[in-house]
Design a protein around this motif. Sequence first.
Motif, PDB file in Angstrom:
ATOM      1  N   ASN B  30     -18.184   9.037  -6.253  1.00 58.07           N
ATOM      2  CA  ASN B  30     -18.581   7.861  -5.482  1.00 58.07           C
ATOM      3  C   ASN B  30     -19.830   8.174  -4.667  1.00 58.07           C
ATOM      4  O   ASN B  30     -20.732   7.337  -4.551  1.00 58.07           O
ATOM      5  CB  ASN B  30     -17.447   7.437  -4.560  1.00 58.07           C
ATOM      6  CG  ASN B  30     -17.757   6.156  -3.823  1.00 58.07           C
ATOM      7  OD1 ASN B  30     -17.977   5.117  -4.427  1.00 58.07           O
ATOM      8  ND2 ASN B  30     -17.806   6.237  -2.505  1.00 58.07           N
ATOM      9  N   ASN B  31     -19.838   9.347  -4.063  1.00 64.59           N
ATOM     10  CA  ASN B  31     -21.028   9.782  -3.340  1.00 64.59           C
ATOM     11  C   ASN B  31     -21.038  11.300  -3.266  1.00 64.59           C
ATOM     12  O   ASN B  31     -20.050  11.966  -3.581  1.00 64.59           O
ATOM     13  CB  ASN B  31     -21.088   9.168  -1.936  1.00 64.59           C
ATOM     14  CG  ASN B  31     -19.968   9.621  -1.029  1.00 64.59           C
ATOM     15  OD1 ASN B  31     -19.866  10.800  -0.673  1.00 64.59           O
ATOM     16  ND2 ASN B  31     -19.119   8.681  -0.624  1.00 64.59           N
ATOM     17  N   ALA B  95     -13.172   5.707  -6.155  1.00 64.56           N
ATOM     18  CA  ALA B  95     -12.125   5.088  -5.362  1.00 64.56           C
ATOM     19  C   ALA B  95     -10.779   5.150  -6.051  1.00 64.56           C
ATOM     20  O   ALA B  95     -10.679   5.251  -7.258  1.00 64.56           O
ATOM     21  CB  ALA B  95     -12.480   3.636  -5.095  1.00 64.56           C
ATOM     22  N   THR B  98      -4.848   8.420  -4.053  1.00 65.29           N
ATOM     23  CA  THR B  98      -4.870   9.597  -3.199  1.00 65.29           C
ATOM     24  C   THR B  98      -6.242  10.237  -3.118  1.00 65.29           C
ATOM     25  O   THR B  98      -6.413  11.200  -2.371  1.00 65.29           O
ATOM     26  CB  THR B  98      -3.866  10.627  -3.720  1.00 65.29           C
ATOM     27  OG1 THR B  98      -4.208  10.980  -5.054  1.00 65.29           O
ATOM     28  CG2 THR B  98      -2.450  10.070  -3.680  1.00 65.29           C
ATOM     29  N   TYR B 100      -8.846   8.763  -1.962  1.00 63.78           N
ATOM     30  CA  TYR B 100      -9.578   8.062  -0.917  1.00 63.78           C
ATOM     31  C   TYR B 100     -10.137   9.026   0.110  1.00 63.78           C
ATOM     32  O   TYR B 100      -9.396   9.698   0.803  1.00 63.78           O
ATOM     33  CB  TYR B 100      -8.632   7.067  -0.236  1.00 63.78           C
ATOM     34  CG  TYR B 100      -9.306   6.162   0.767  1.00 63.78           C
ATOM     35  CD1 TYR B 100      -9.583   6.584   2.052  1.00 63.78           C
ATOM     36  CD2 TYR B 100      -9.650   4.864   0.404  1.00 63.78           C
ATOM     37  CE1 TYR B 100     -10.177   5.737   2.966  1.00 63.78           C
ATOM     38  CE2 TYR B 100     -10.255   4.014   1.313  1.00 63.78           C
ATOM     39  CZ  TYR B 100     -10.505   4.457   2.588  1.00 63.78           C
ATOM     40  OH  TYR B 100     -11.103   3.618   3.486  1.00 63.78           O
ATOM     41  N   GLY B 101     -11.482   9.084   0.202  1.00 64.06           N
ATOM     42  CA  GLY B 101     -12.131   9.841   1.250  1.00 64.06           C
ATOM     43  C   GLY B 101     -12.143  11.345   1.070  1.00 64.06           C
ATOM     44  O   GLY B 101     -12.808  12.049   1.831  1.00 64.06           O
ATOM     45  N   LYS B 102     -11.430  11.871   0.106  1.00 69.61           N
ATOM     46  CA  LYS B 102     -11.358  13.325  -0.038  1.00 69.61           C
ATOM     47  C   LYS B 102     -12.675  13.897  -0.511  1.00 69.61           C
ATOM     48  O   LYS B 102     -13.342  13.316  -1.355  1.00 69.61           O
ATOM     49  CB  LYS B 102     -10.285  13.687  -1.059  1.00 69.61           C
ATOM     50  CG  LYS B 102      -8.882  13.490  -0.575  1.00 69.61           C
ATOM     51  CD  LYS B 102      -7.864  13.546  -1.702  1.00 69.61           C
ATOM     52  CE  LYS B 102      -8.085  14.638  -2.699  1.00 69.61           C
ATOM     53  NZ  LYS B 102      -6.977  14.698  -3.676  1.00 69.61           N
ATOM     54  N   LEU B 103     -13.040  15.057   0.014  1.00 63.58           N
ATOM     55  CA  LEU B 103     -14.241  15.755  -0.415  1.00 63.58           C
ATOM     56  C   LEU B 103     -13.885  17.041  -1.130  1.00 63.58           C
ATOM     57  O   LEU B 103     -12.953  17.746  -0.733  1.00 63.58           O
ATOM     58  CB  LEU B 103     -15.133  16.090   0.779  1.00 63.58           C
ATOM     59  CG  LEU B 103     -15.776  14.926   1.527  1.00 63.58           C
ATOM     60  CD1 LEU B 103     -16.626  15.450   2.674  1.00 63.58           C
ATOM     61  CD2 LEU B 103     -16.609  14.064   0.581  1.00 63.58           C
TER      62      LEU B 103
END
Lengths: 113, 115
Positions: B30-31, B95, B98, B100-103
């Motif tokens: 995603n990024n 997206a 689980t 979500y937001g993990k790096l």
Amino acid sequence: SAVISQKPSRDICQRGTSLTIQCQVDSQVTMMFWYRQQPGQSLTLIATANQGSEATYESGFVIDKFPISRPNLTFSTLTVSNMSPEDSSIYLCSVGGRDQPQHFGDGTRLSIL
Amino acid sequence: SQQGEEDPQALSIQEGENATMNCSYKTSINNLQWYRQNSGRGLVHLILIRSNEREKHSGRLRVTLDTSKKSSSLLITASRAADTASYFCATAALAGGTSYGKLTFGQGTILTVHP
């Protein structure tokens, strides 16, 4: 960006004991994350801490060893249980959304004797 | 296992020179974010580049992203001794659930800038 305070900043512990690390954020956040950085290594995600539900652990990390609490939207704790020298690391908490920069606390440098 | 590979593992340059660090990853993202870490302290966020972006600038920093090659680079221009630190890339998965937001972090590049 959120200001994240982590305590303690460092500690030296005896093997077999447990230590609880606190992470306080100055604003309400949905997701909080806990990472481990072993000496000379990169960061590895331990778990995602969600308010009001059980933390989600990554492969290789278990709740009995790293219990996490998330009582509200600004605070979380990570406990390192029954410590051994292999647990000597920097532990960092962070906050961030899916498409947002993730911001980190200064970390807790933990040494186990 | 870590998603990202960074090279070089270590880079030593003189003040005023440019420093380029590269990051490769394995899965769709995603990024991608770049961080700096001084002497084992907390991480400082430098730049976030989204999967639909190709280049971003911030001061002396320039980040590129090539999703077809699954790679990114960080360029620091006119380096200073204060830029001495470890630099990490980190990818955020697409997206869903689980992830979500993990790096997922790369292994990092240790940059030393000599005065």
